[in-house]
Design a protein around this motif. Structure first.
Motif, PDB file in Angstrom:
ATOM      1  N   ILE A   1       0.854  -1.211   0.000  1.00 51.28           N
ATOM      2  CA  ILE A   1       0.000   0.000   0.000  1.00 51.28           C
ATOM      3  C   ILE A   1       0.882   1.252   0.000  1.00 51.28           C
ATOM      4  O   ILE A   1       0.653   2.191  -0.750  1.00 51.28           O
ATOM      5  CB  ILE A   1      -0.939  -0.010   1.238  1.00 51.28           C
ATOM      6  N   ILE A   2       1.928   1.223   0.822  1.00 52.70           N
ATOM      7  CA  ILE A   2       2.841   2.384   0.869  1.00 52.70           C
ATOM      8  C   ILE A   2       3.469   2.595  -0.508  1.00 52.70           C
ATOM      9  O   ILE A   2       3.550   3.718  -1.013  1.00 52.70           O
ATOM     10  CB  ILE A   2       3.951   2.183   1.942  1.00 52.70           C
ATOM     11  N   GLY A   3       3.907   1.515  -1.118  1.00 51.47           N
ATOM     12  CA  GLY A   3       4.550   1.613  -2.432  1.00 51.47           C
ATOM     13  C   GLY A   3       3.605   2.116  -3.502  1.00 51.47           C
ATOM     14  O   GLY A   3       3.992   2.890  -4.380  1.00 51.47           O
ATOM     15  N   ALA A   4       2.346   1.699  -3.426  1.00 49.00           N
ATOM     16  CA  ALA A   4       1.378   2.109  -4.444  1.00 49.00           C
ATOM     17  C   ALA A   4       1.081   3.598  -4.344  1.00 49.00           C
ATOM     18  O   ALA A   4       1.032   4.304  -5.352  1.00 49.00           O
ATOM     19  CB  ALA A   4       0.096   1.303  -4.284  1.00 49.00           C
ATOM     20  N   ASN A   5       0.924   4.087  -3.135  1.00 47.34           N
ATOM     21  CA  ASN A   5       0.676   5.521  -2.948  1.00 47.34           C
ATOM     22  C   ASN A   5       0.896   5.893  -1.485  1.00 47.34           C
ATOM     23  O   ASN A   5       0.018   5.717  -0.633  1.00 47.34           O
ATOM     24  CB  ASN A   5      -0.757   5.874  -3.375  1.00 47.34           C
ATOM     25  N   PRO A   6       2.070   6.435  -1.161  1.00 52.12           N
ATOM     26  CA  PRO A   6       2.393   6.722   0.245  1.00 52.12           C
ATOM     27  C   PRO A   6       1.411   7.706   0.890  1.00 52.12           C
ATOM     28  O   PRO A   6       1.098   7.575   2.071  1.00 52.12           O
ATOM     29  CB  PRO A   6       3.791   7.331   0.175  1.00 52.12           C
ATOM     30  N   LYS A   7       0.917   8.669   0.092  1.00 49.25           N
ATOM     31  CA  LYS A   7       0.017   9.672   0.678  1.00 49.25           C
ATOM     32  C   LYS A   7      -1.304   9.030   1.085  1.00 49.25           C
ATOM     33  O   LYS A   7      -1.827   9.288   2.170  1.00 49.25           O
ATOM     34  CB  LYS A   7      -0.220  10.797  -0.329  1.00 49.25           C
ATOM     35  N   VAL A   8      -1.811   8.198   0.198  1.00 51.49           N
ATOM     36  CA  VAL A   8      -3.056   7.487   0.498  1.00 51.49           C
ATOM     37  C   VAL A   8      -2.848   6.587   1.715  1.00 51.49           C
ATOM     38  O   VAL A   8      -3.704   6.530   2.606  1.00 51.49           O
ATOM     39  CB  VAL A   8      -3.526   6.666  -0.732  1.00 51.49           C
ATOM     40  N   ALA A   9      -1.701   5.936   1.753  1.00 56.17           N
ATOM     41  CA  ALA A   9      -1.396   5.049   2.887  1.00 56.17           C
ATOM     42  C   ALA A   9      -1.396   5.833   4.191  1.00 56.17           C
ATOM     43  O   ALA A   9      -1.967   5.404   5.192  1.00 56.17           O
ATOM     44  CB  ALA A   9      -0.052   4.375   2.662  1.00 56.17           C
ATOM     45  N   LEU A  10      -0.787   7.019   4.145  1.00 56.85           N
ATOM     46  CA  LEU A  10      -0.700   7.869   5.338  1.00 56.85           C
ATOM     47  C   LEU A  10      -2.098   8.301   5.780  1.00 56.85           C
ATOM     48  O   LEU A  10      -2.435   8.239   6.973  1.00 56.85           O
ATOM     49  CB  LEU A  10       0.156   9.101   5.019  1.00 56.85           C
ATOM     50  N   LEU A  11      -2.903   8.711   4.790  1.00 64.99           N
ATOM     51  CA  LEU A  11      -4.266   9.151   5.100  1.00 64.99           C
ATOM     52  C   LEU A  11      -5.125   7.993   5.612  1.00 64.99           C
ATOM     53  O   LEU A  11      -6.117   8.208   6.311  1.00 64.99           O
ATOM     54  CB  LEU A  11      -4.913   9.778   3.857  1.00 64.99           C
ATOM     55  N   SER A  12      -4.712   6.779   5.251  1.00 65.35           N
ATOM     56  CA  SER A  12      -5.458   5.601   5.709  1.00 65.35           C
ATOM     57  C   SER A  12      -5.009   5.147   7.094  1.00 65.35           C
ATOM     58  O   SER A  12      -5.445   4.111   7.591  1.00 65.35           O
ATOM     59  CB  SER A  12      -5.275   4.431   4.738  1.00 65.35           C
ATOM     60  N   GLY A  13      -4.120   5.894   7.680  1.00 64.49           N
ATOM     61  CA  GLY A  13      -3.677   5.575   9.032  1.00 64.49           C
ATOM     62  C   GLY A  13      -2.447   4.704   9.114  1.00 64.49           C
ATOM     63  O   GLY A  13      -2.055   4.253  10.192  1.00 64.49           O
ATOM     64  N   VAL A  14      -1.808   4.470   7.969  1.00 59.04           N
ATOM     65  CA  VAL A  14      -0.585   3.652   7.992  1.00 59.04           C
ATOM     66  C   VAL A  14       0.587   4.515   8.465  1.00 59.04           C
ATOM     67  O   VAL A  14       0.734   5.658   8.020  1.00 59.04           O
ATOM     68  CB  VAL A  14      -0.285   3.089   6.573  1.00 59.04           C
ATOM     69  N   LYS A  15       1.384   3.961   9.358  1.00 53.87           N
ATOM     70  CA  LYS A  15       2.546   4.710   9.849  1.00 53.87           C
ATOM     71  C   LYS A  15       3.694   4.515   8.859  1.00 53.87           C
ATOM     72  O   LYS A  15       4.596   3.681   9.060  1.00 53.87           O
ATOM     73  CB  LYS A  15       2.933   4.221  11.241  1.00 53.87           C
ATOM     74  N   VAL A  16       3.630   5.293   7.791  1.00 56.15           N
ATOM     75  CA  VAL A  16       4.548   5.109   6.662  1.00 56.15           C
ATOM     76  C   VAL A  16       6.016   5.198   7.095  1.00 56.15           C
ATOM     77  O   VAL A  16       6.827   4.341   6.771  1.00 56.15           O
ATOM     78  CB  VAL A  16       4.241   6.144   5.551  1.00 56.15           C
ATOM     79  N   LYS A  17       6.327   6.235   7.840  1.00 56.92           N
ATOM     80  CA  LYS A  17       7.731   6.445   8.233  1.00 56.92           C
ATOM     81  C   LYS A  17       8.252   5.271   9.069  1.00 56.92           C
ATOM     82  O   LYS A  17       9.347   4.772   8.842  1.00 56.92           O
ATOM     83  CB  LYS A  17       7.875   7.742   9.033  1.00 56.92           C
ATOM     84  N   LYS A  18       7.427   4.862  10.031  1.00 57.74           N
ATOM     85  CA  LYS A  18       7.867   3.781  10.923  1.00 57.74           C
ATOM     86  C   LYS A  18       8.102   2.492  10.139  1.00 57.74           C
ATOM     87  O   LYS A  18       9.081   1.777  10.374  1.00 57.74           O
ATOM     88  CB  LYS A  18       6.830   3.546  12.032  1.00 57.74           C
ATOM     89  N   VAL A  19       7.190   2.228   9.224  1.00 62.19           N
ATOM     90  CA  VAL A  19       7.344   0.990   8.433  1.00 62.19           C
ATOM     91  C   VAL A  19       8.622   1.057   7.601  1.00 62.19           C
ATOM     92  O   VAL A  19       9.396   0.092   7.553  1.00 62.19           O
ATOM     93  CB  VAL A  19       6.109   0.775   7.521  1.00 62.19           C
ATOM     94  N   ARG A  20       8.844   2.201   6.991  1.00 62.46           N
ATOM     95  CA  ARG A  20      10.052   2.311   6.157  1.00 62.46           C
ATOM     96  C   ARG A  20      11.325   2.221   6.996  1.00 62.46           C
ATOM     97  O   ARG A  20      12.301   1.582   6.596  1.00 62.46           O
ATOM     98  CB  ARG A  20      10.027   3.619   5.371  1.00 62.46           C
TER      99      ARG A  20
END
Lengths: 322, 389
Positions: free
Chosen positions: A196-215
């Protein structure tokens, strides 16, 4: 009705990138076998598998990171640095197991720092890791006083040269990581989050995914993989060499890209990466067995890379037009 | 989709055709297709029997300790009686094929292998490409082929220790070239000896220049890739210089005129870049002495000095190692002053007799050390050793 049938038939014949890549691998294997029967011997295949372990596990470590639109090119220097660190500590009388643990821990910290800096300061991954690469290379040279440091131990030698069930022991490490990464990326929530992060990080972030932490976690895990690769490198060579990983970036990145992972992220699979690694290894080994000079090995590897990546681009463009 | 498949298929076909066209033509001069290892391995015992039948020379009557000398005489004469290499297998891993020195070594091995009646298909040649990982992979490929003798040319003696251990377990006999491989026989240059010779020659030249007081800077090249053994090619010179002039030329002492020059020796371009940085650190130095590892480094230094506007052949003394074709040109162009020649074009004259001695007489028939004679080649004597074509 007729249209539906045609659409179904088309779907039926659609080949995935991984299958096409696998066919390419088979073609290359057949080609080298025809050119030299020694290529398909047990001994040679065993050698080839053994020699793809380091490239393989590094490529596997890079796979989820690149799927999540991250990039790290410092893993080769990390391998050099941790290898030297382990060897230096070993020569100072530390126990083997402690040296290995410290080496892997150092590589994990390097990966963590990479991730932390990239994500917290929004730095461009290739630039930051280029810097890390340079620092680690220099540190390896300083630590080793620019010479390789002996670390010839019975345990590591056994690990590097012996087989179990006629399969080199180091290959089991690769098999373990293949299963681990395949499981994580296919069956776990973390795997889905990575895509999900790879497909669209902004959407992932808005969906509540902790993008930075995962990366950051993925950079740290690549560090861990580099530490394991370093142990295997020391086992294979019997030394901590400050330049051991200097030329690793190209084959590993080639294998990952060959495997269908785009720099744009969001796509790719463990199997694609493994086939990419196999293609790189098969070309190296096949051309070597044929007594061809190393320049031509690079040339053939480059040709395969251009050819297969071009194929991906053509397919992607066709798909986007639809 | 259909178009993609067509493009992909054509690509694969093109790759295969290209490989078919290119690969046979780019094989090393002597090598054709390698046959399966199992079929080419010749047992020592059967080889001994074959020797008596095929060579016409009764090798079995020659004492083991004389075998090497017998083959050496044949090599020097350029004629091996009775094709002693026929039916035997040999492998050679070159250190870095891109260097003229290494190409000369390889060509010399091929030439003598053929002179001795060795077949192309029984000779495996690989390139270690100055990369430890590739060297390890090549070692595995060669061990799989199980040649009777493996000529190993690889930078790092410590990596060679592990290779030696594995070779012994697998029953592969190695002859080390220039860098030791465990306790296997060694052929090549006496690394420390050639540096001592160079150091002594350099001291003579420095004295002719007016003594060490006239020298502003002494650069001793030191580069990690080469490993400790090859580094002895500089260490011997350092020791000679320190013995003669004391701390003032010792790179380990602060305030000395002698410094370590960490410059890449793997290509002229890389050496040039590093030497530019090194020269920039010593802007006042005019009279400079350089001890370098090879001719690529010497050419790199000259280019760096030239670009920096500091190339002054009258105030520069370049002492190089391992004269190759580039070095010959540099000597003739007044760039390199003295170059210790290892005569790579003659390596085959030692290596093939050493290999044959093993094939016919086992390990004890091969001398532990087979040193080449070193000569400092200068502008005054170059035509004596390498007449201009």
């Amino acid at each position: 009705m007729n249209k539906q049938v045609i659409v179904k038939e088309k779907k039926k014949f659609k080949l995935s990138d991984t299958i096409i890549l696998f066919i390419a691998l088979i073609v290359i294997v057949i080609f080298f076998t025809l050119m030299n029967r020694a290529f398909f011997s047990y001994a040679n295949i065993s050698t080839m598998l053994k020699n793809m372990v380091i490239t393989g596990i590094l490529a596997l470590g890079l796979t989820p990171l690149m799927i999540a639109r991250g990039l790290d090119i410092s893993f080769g220097s990390s391998v050099s640095f941790t290898g030297v660190l382990m060897a230096v500590l070993y020569n100072k009388g530390w126990s083997l197991s402690l040296c290995l643990v410290v080496g892997v821990a150092a590589a994990v910290i390097i990966g963590f720092i990479n991730g932390l800096l990239i994500e917290n300061f929004d730095l461009i991954p290739i630039i930051l890791t280029l810097g890390t690469m340079s620092i680690l290379s220099a540190l390896a040279l300083v630590l080793s006083k620019a010479f390789s440091v002996s670390m010839l131990t019975d345990q590591l030698y056994y690990f590097a040269t012996k087989s179990f069930l006629k399969i080199p022991i180091s290959v089991f490490v690769l098999i373990f990581f293949i299963i681990l990464f395949w499981f994580i990326l296919t069956f776990t929530k973390t795997g889905r989050v990575i895509y999900i992060i790879g497909a669209n990080p902004k959407v992932a972030l808005l969906s509540g995914v902790k993008v930075k932490k995962v990366r950051i976690l993925l950079y740290t895990f690549l560090g861990f993989i580099a530490g394991i690769a370093s142990i295997i490198m020391v086992a294979l060579t019997g030394v901590g060499n400050p330049l051991a990983g200097a030329k690793m970036a190209l084959p590993v990145l080639s294998a990952v890209v060959l495997g269908g992972i785009s720099l744009a992220g969001g796509a790719g699979s463990v199997w694609g990466t493994i086939i990419g690694v196999l293609i790189v290894s098969v070309i190296f080994n096949g051309v070597s067995v044929m007594n061809v000079e190393s320049y031509f090995i690079q040339m053939v590897q480059g040709l395969a890379l251009i050819l297969i990546v071009s194929m991906y681009e053509v397919r992607n463009k066709r798909a986007s037009r639809r | 989709m259909k178009r993609t498949k067509v493009i992909f298929s054509l690509g694969i076909v093109a790759l295969i055709v290209l490989a078919f066209v290119l690969l046979p033509s780019c094989k090393t001069k002597s090598t054709t297709e390698t046959t399966a290892a199992e079929t080419t391995v010749a047992e020592t015992t059967s080889a001994e029997t074959t020797s008596a039948e095929t060579t016409g020379v009764d090798l079995t009557s020659i004492p083991k300790e004389k075998l090497y000398e017998t083959f050496r005489e044949m090599a020097k004469a350029g004629k091996y009686e009775g094709e002693p290499a026929k039916g035997h297998t040999l492998a050679f891993a070159n250190i870095i094929k891109a260097f003229p020195f290494c190409t000369s070594v390889e060509n010399s091995i091929i030439e003598h292998w053929k002179l001795a009646g060795g077949l192309d298909s029984d000779l495996t040649i690989l390139d270690n490409a100055a990369d430890p990982q590739i060297a390890i992979q090549n070692k595995d490929i060669i061990f799989n082929k199980k040649p009777e003798v493996f000529l190993q040319f690889q930078f790092d003696a410590k990596i060679n220790d592990q290779i030696a251990k594995e070779a012994k377990e697998k029953g592969v006999f190695i002859i080390a070239i220039d860098v030791p491989v465990g306790d296997f026989p060694f052929m090549g240059v006496n690394n420390y000896g050639t540096a001592v010779l160079t150091g002594q020659w350099a001291i003579e030249q420095i004295e002719k220049m007016g003594g060490i007081d006239k020298v502003d800077l002494i650069l001793y090249q030191n580069v990690p890739q080469v490993g400790e053994t090859v580094f002895l090619r500089i260490k011997g010179s350092v020791d000679e210089m320190v013995k003669k002039y004391g701390d003032i030329v010792d790179p380990e002492k602060t305030g000395s005129k002698g410094v370590w020059a960490v410059a890449d020796s793997s290509s002229t371009e890389k050496a040039k870049k590093d030497f530019q940085d090194i020269l920039a650190k010593y802007p006042q130095a005019k009279s400079i002495v350089l001890f370098c590892l090879n001719d690529q480094s010497a050419a790199g230094y000259q280019a760096a000095a030239d670009i920096s506007g500091r190339w002054d052949p009258d105030n520069t003394l370049i002492c190089s190692q391992g004269l190759d074709e580039l070095g010959m040109q540099l000597i003739r162009d007044n760039i390199v002053d003295g170059d210790s020649s290892y005569f790579p074009e003659k390596y085959g004259e030692y290596l093939i007799p050493g290999s044959l001695a093993y094939m016919y007489g086992g390990e004890k028939a091969v001398p532990k050390e087979m040193y080449v004679e070193n000569v400092i080649i200068t502008k005054d004597n170059i035509d004596q050793y390498y007449p201009q074509k």
